[in-house]
Scaffold this active site. Structure first.
Site, PDB file in Angstrom:
ATOM      1  N   GLU A  40     -36.307 -38.789  64.193  1.00  0.00           N
ATOM      2  CA  GLU A  40     -36.366 -36.737  64.825  1.00  0.00           C
ATOM      3  C   GLU A  40     -36.948 -37.381  65.924  1.00  0.00           C
ATOM      4  O   GLU A  40     -38.505 -37.956  65.656  1.00  0.00           O
ATOM      5  CB  GLU A  40     -36.956 -36.285  64.387  1.00  0.00           C
ATOM      6  CG  GLU A  40     -36.920 -35.863  62.396  1.00  0.00           C
ATOM      7  CD  GLU A  40     -35.516 -35.084  62.722  1.00  0.00           C
ATOM      8  OE1 GLU A  40     -35.538 -34.575  63.439  1.00  0.00           O
ATOM      9  OE2 GLU A  40     -35.322 -34.819  61.948  1.00  0.00           O
TER      10      GLU A  40
ATOM     11  N   ALA B 260     -38.578 -44.112  72.221  1.00  0.00           N
ATOM     12  CA  ALA B 260     -39.219 -45.860  72.864  1.00  0.00           C
ATOM     13  C   ALA B 260     -39.667 -46.148  71.714  1.00  0.00           C
ATOM     14  O   ALA B 260     -39.032 -47.395  71.390  1.00  0.00           O
ATOM     15  CB  ALA B 260     -40.628 -46.135  74.176  1.00  0.00           C
TER      16      ALA B 260
ATOM     17  N   GLY C 104     -41.185 -39.004  66.695  1.00  0.00           N
ATOM     18  CA  GLY C 104     -41.587 -39.802  68.044  1.00  0.00           C
ATOM     19  C   GLY C 104     -40.698 -39.359  68.729  1.00  0.00           C
ATOM     20  O   GLY C 104     -39.691 -39.089  68.796  1.00  0.00           O
TER      21      GLY C 104
ATOM     22  N   CYS D 186     -41.328 -30.899  69.828  1.00  0.00           N
ATOM     23  CA  CYS D 186     -40.049 -31.422  70.129  1.00  0.00           C
ATOM     24  C   CYS D 186     -38.309 -30.482  70.537  1.00  0.00           C
ATOM     25  O   CYS D 186     -37.793 -30.519  71.468  1.00  0.00           O
ATOM     26  CB  CYS D 186     -39.566 -31.986  69.250  1.00  0.00           C
ATOM     27  SG  CYS D 186     -39.105 -31.501  67.353  1.00  0.00           S
TER      28      CYS D 186
HETATM   29  P1  NAD Z   1     -45.071 -41.965  70.082  1.00  0.00           P
HETATM   30  O1  NAD Z   1     -43.333 -41.994  69.448  1.00  0.00           O
HETATM   31  O2  NAD Z   1     -45.627 -42.683  71.057  1.00  0.00           O
HETATM   32  O3  NAD Z   1     -46.046 -42.202  67.983  1.00  0.00           O
HETATM   33  C1  NAD Z   1     -45.631 -41.713  67.076  1.00  0.00           C
HETATM   34  C2  NAD Z   1     -45.601 -42.744  65.588  1.00  0.00           C
HETATM   35  O4  NAD Z   1     -45.096 -44.064  65.860  1.00  0.00           O
HETATM   36  C3  NAD Z   1     -47.465 -42.314  65.859  1.00  0.00           C
HETATM   37  O5  NAD Z   1     -47.780 -42.481  64.825  1.00  0.00           O
HETATM   38  C4  NAD Z   1     -47.995 -44.053  66.799  1.00  0.00           C
HETATM   39  O6  NAD Z   1     -49.348 -44.089  66.017  1.00  0.00           O
HETATM   40  C5  NAD Z   1     -46.101 -44.925  65.952  1.00  0.00           C
HETATM   41  N1  NAD Z   1     -45.796 -45.901  66.565  1.00  0.00           N
HETATM   42  C6  NAD Z   1     -46.542 -46.209  67.779  1.00  0.00           C
HETATM   43  N2  NAD Z   1     -45.676 -47.068  68.297  1.00  0.00           N
HETATM   44  C7  NAD Z   1     -45.164 -47.693  67.170  1.00  0.00           C
HETATM   45  C8  NAD Z   1     -44.144 -49.219  66.777  1.00  0.00           C
HETATM   46  N3  NAD Z   1     -43.980 -50.104  67.375  1.00  0.00           N
HETATM   47  N4  NAD Z   1     -43.742 -49.231  65.623  1.00  0.00           N
HETATM   48  C9  NAD Z   1     -44.124 -47.746  64.516  1.00  0.00           C
HETATM   49  N5  NAD Z   1     -44.440 -46.589  64.810  1.00  0.00           N
HETATM   50  C10 NAD Z   1     -45.534 -47.003  66.167  1.00  0.00           C
HETATM   51  O7  NAD Z   1     -44.981 -39.983  69.963  1.00  0.00           O
HETATM   52  P2  NAD Z   1     -45.581 -39.370  70.063  1.00  0.00           P
HETATM   53  O8  NAD Z   1     -46.166 -40.063  71.817  1.00  0.00           O
HETATM   54  O9  NAD Z   1     -46.716 -39.449  69.368  1.00  0.00           O
HETATM   55  O10 NAD Z   1     -45.150 -38.117  70.593  1.00  0.00           O
HETATM   56  C11 NAD Z   1     -43.925 -37.550  71.374  1.00  0.00           C
HETATM   57  C12 NAD Z   1     -42.820 -38.018  70.886  1.00  0.00           C
HETATM   58  O11 NAD Z   1     -41.972 -37.387  69.409  1.00  0.00           O
HETATM   59  C13 NAD Z   1     -41.278 -36.566  71.938  1.00  0.00           C
HETATM   60  O12 NAD Z   1     -40.255 -37.888  72.690  1.00  0.00           O
HETATM   61  C14 NAD Z   1     -41.694 -35.510  70.625  1.00  0.00           C
HETATM   62  O13 NAD Z   1     -40.069 -34.785  71.322  1.00  0.00           O
HETATM   63  C15 NAD Z   1     -40.822 -36.179  70.248  1.00  0.00           C
HETATM   64  N6  NAD Z   1     -40.669 -35.407  68.064  1.00  0.00           N
HETATM   65  C16 NAD Z   1     -39.820 -35.280  68.143  1.00  0.00           C
HETATM   66  C17 NAD Z   1     -39.681 -34.644  67.114  1.00  0.00           C
HETATM   67  C18 NAD Z   1     -38.710 -34.048  66.375  1.00  0.00           C
HETATM   68  O14 NAD Z   1     -38.665 -33.239  65.287  1.00  0.00           O
HETATM   69  N7  NAD Z   1     -37.296 -34.053  66.838  1.00  0.00           N
HETATM   70  C19 NAD Z   1     -40.971 -34.109  66.055  1.00  0.00           C
HETATM   71  C20 NAD Z   1     -42.268 -34.216  66.972  1.00  0.00           C
HETATM   72  C21 NAD Z   1     -42.299 -34.507  68.235  1.00  0.00           C
END
Ligand code: NAD
Length: 478
Positions: A244, A225, A222, A278
């Protein structure tokens, strides 16, 4: 109405609250209802995984492998059946979802097949002693995944975790949980109860997982932040983390690049999933001798996209997955325009009347972008891409590296050796030459992940399996 509950011990668990999941391409359409876990539900799921761990870790590797290979078959067969549901809940094209399921099945097979070699213990001996180093599972793993490619990103955690003997509590993202959960229920049924558990919710459920004392490792995909908050949350119980995260992936187009080959591939690399992945190409550095021709041909190719609801015939680019992403990308474009950049808005609206009913953005290209502008320096995660001209490849590499992120990157040239030499100087976890992603061989053997603030650790390959083991050293004194 599609209703998704929690999955604990291979049983559906209902909750008090259900989230209405709305179609990001048709705001009025409620696609399904998603259970919302309280911290007590998360505790129940973690305890189920903890109970199951005692038995699962003792199941012989060959049996764990065989079950995973069955899971791959189930996923390959069932994936296409939820591709439409996934399109409605997440905005991603149907064909993309179906292809993702089959790629994810391959991920499971790769992990199952690589495991015996990767998990083989070290056994050495001399006159005085013998040493055995065993690779043992970590325990209960929390897998937290985002919405943009939910099946493959989940299977990259599930397959190595399970083949190594760990048990799992997964938390999908609320805006891409329905189709994924249907697949997870089918897969979980192959395994003993408690080996795979699925909880739903947002930050509160996530925090309950990342602070739970019985969770030994958090594997998170994700944004940065959330990753920072997870690392802090995991500190109290000293859990391992594997992250990741985002990228701001540069494509460097050298003066001898083959534009016939490069342009469609870079367009796909930048605009697949409407730019919401990503390792998407997020900034393009083009040698000045090619810049103008590149821009015209690139824009002509991007102009061929038809933007609209993924279930409408002929649509090739769907909406943004959610309002926050829609506003963020729209505002990036606005600020680029206000700063004097030329923002070319391309593509065709499939349904001009229904346009305001979804989080739709047309694909955008910003030629001759300022290398220091916000659009070049920040990850956009949407259908807008800047093109920057360079004279000297040293300059292009310096710009590529001048970032806190370092996930993937690409180099484009007819001269493979020259391209590899440039690749070696890029600060990134991965570099693709003359493409914007991994080959099939690359998927199996490339450790997937990034350097700097793009992540911690890797997924996939033998290296990814190593994230899910601890070492137990046994030294026998003679
Ligand atoms: P996000 O970080 O907002 O959410 C990801 C997950 O975390 C969700 O399931 C969300 O509900 C959960 N979450 C939110 N707050 C949390 C907390 N405080 N504690 C634990 N879990 C929590 O990300 P997003 O908006 O879903 O995805 C976008 C980002 O993810 C982009 O920056 C993208 O580049 C990155 N990404 C990286 C990869 C990789 O493999 N490197 C792959 C896909 C996406």
């Amino acid at each position: 109405m599609h209703k998704t509950h929690l999955l604990i011990d291979n049983r559906d668990v209902a909750t008090e609250d259900y989230l209405e999941v709305r179609d990001p391409g048709r705001h009025d359409d409620v696609v399904g209802l998603l259970a919302q876990a309280t911290p007590a539900h998360v505790d129940q799921a973690v305890r189920a995984a903890h109970r199951a761990f005692a038995g699962w870790r003792r199941v012989p590797l060959a049996e764990r492998q065989a079950l995973l290979l069955q899971a791959a078959d189930v996923l390959a067969a069932e994936g296409p059946k939820v591709a439409e549901l996934m399109a409605r809940e997440s905005g991603m094209p149907v064909a993309t979802n179906a292809a993702e399921a089959s790629m994810a099945a391959a991920v499971i097979r790769d992990n199952a097949e690589l495991a015996p070699e990767a998990l083989r213990p070290l056994e050495v001996e001399d006159e005085a002693s013998a040493v055995i180093v065993e690779k043992v599972p970590v325990g209960v793993v929390a897998g937290i995944v985002p919405w943009n490619a939910p099946i493959i990103l989940t299977m990259r955690k599930l397959a190595p975790a399970l083949v190594c003997g760990n048990t799992l509590v997964l938390k999908p993202a609320p805006s891409a949980a329905l189709g994924l959960s249907a697949l997870l229920a089918r897969i979980a049924a192959l395994f003993p109860p408690g080996v795979i558990n699925v909880v739903h919710g947002g930050a509160e459920a996530g925090q309950a997982l990342t602070t739970h004392p019985l969770v030994r490792k958090v594997s998170f995909t994700g944004g940065g932040a959330v990753a920072r908050s997870i690392m802090k949350a995991a500190a109290d119980t000293l859990k391992g983390v594997q992250f990741e995260l985002g990228g701001n992936d540069p494509a460097i187009v050298l003066a001898d690049a083959d534009l016939d080959q490069a342009i469609p591939r870079i367009v796909g690399g930048a605009f697949r999933r409407a730019g919401q992945f990503c390792f998407a190409v997020k900034r393009i550095y083009v040698h000045t001798s090619l810049h103008d021709a590149f821009v015209e041909r690139f824009c002509a190719e991007v102009d061929r996209f038809t933007v609209g609801h993924p279930l409408q015939a002929g649509v090739t680019l769907g909406p943004m997955n959610n309002e926050a992403q829609y506003r963020y990308v729209g505002q990036l474009a606005e600020r680029a325009r206000a700063a004097g950049a030329e923002v070319r808005v391309l593509g065709t609206r499939a349904d001009p009347e229904g346009w305001s009913q979804g989080w739709y953005l047309q694909p955008m290209v910003v030629p001759d972008a300022d290398p220091d502008s916000e659009l070049v320096r920040e990850e956009q995660f949407g259908p807008i891409v800047p093109i920057v001209r360079f004279d000297d490849v040293e300059q292009a590499v310096a710009w590529a590296n001048d970032s806190e992120l370092g996930l993937a990157s690409s180099v484009w040239s007819r001269d493979e050796a020259a391209a590899v030499a440039v690749a070696r100087r890029i600060e990134a976890g991965m570099t693709f030459i003359n493409n914007a992603g991994t080959s099939r061989l690359g998927q199996r053997h490339s450790p997937f992940g990034g350097v700097k603030q793009s992540g911690i650790g890797r997924e996939s390959s033998e290296v990814g399996l190593g994230e899910y083991v601890e070492y137990h050293a046994i030294n026998v004194h003679k």
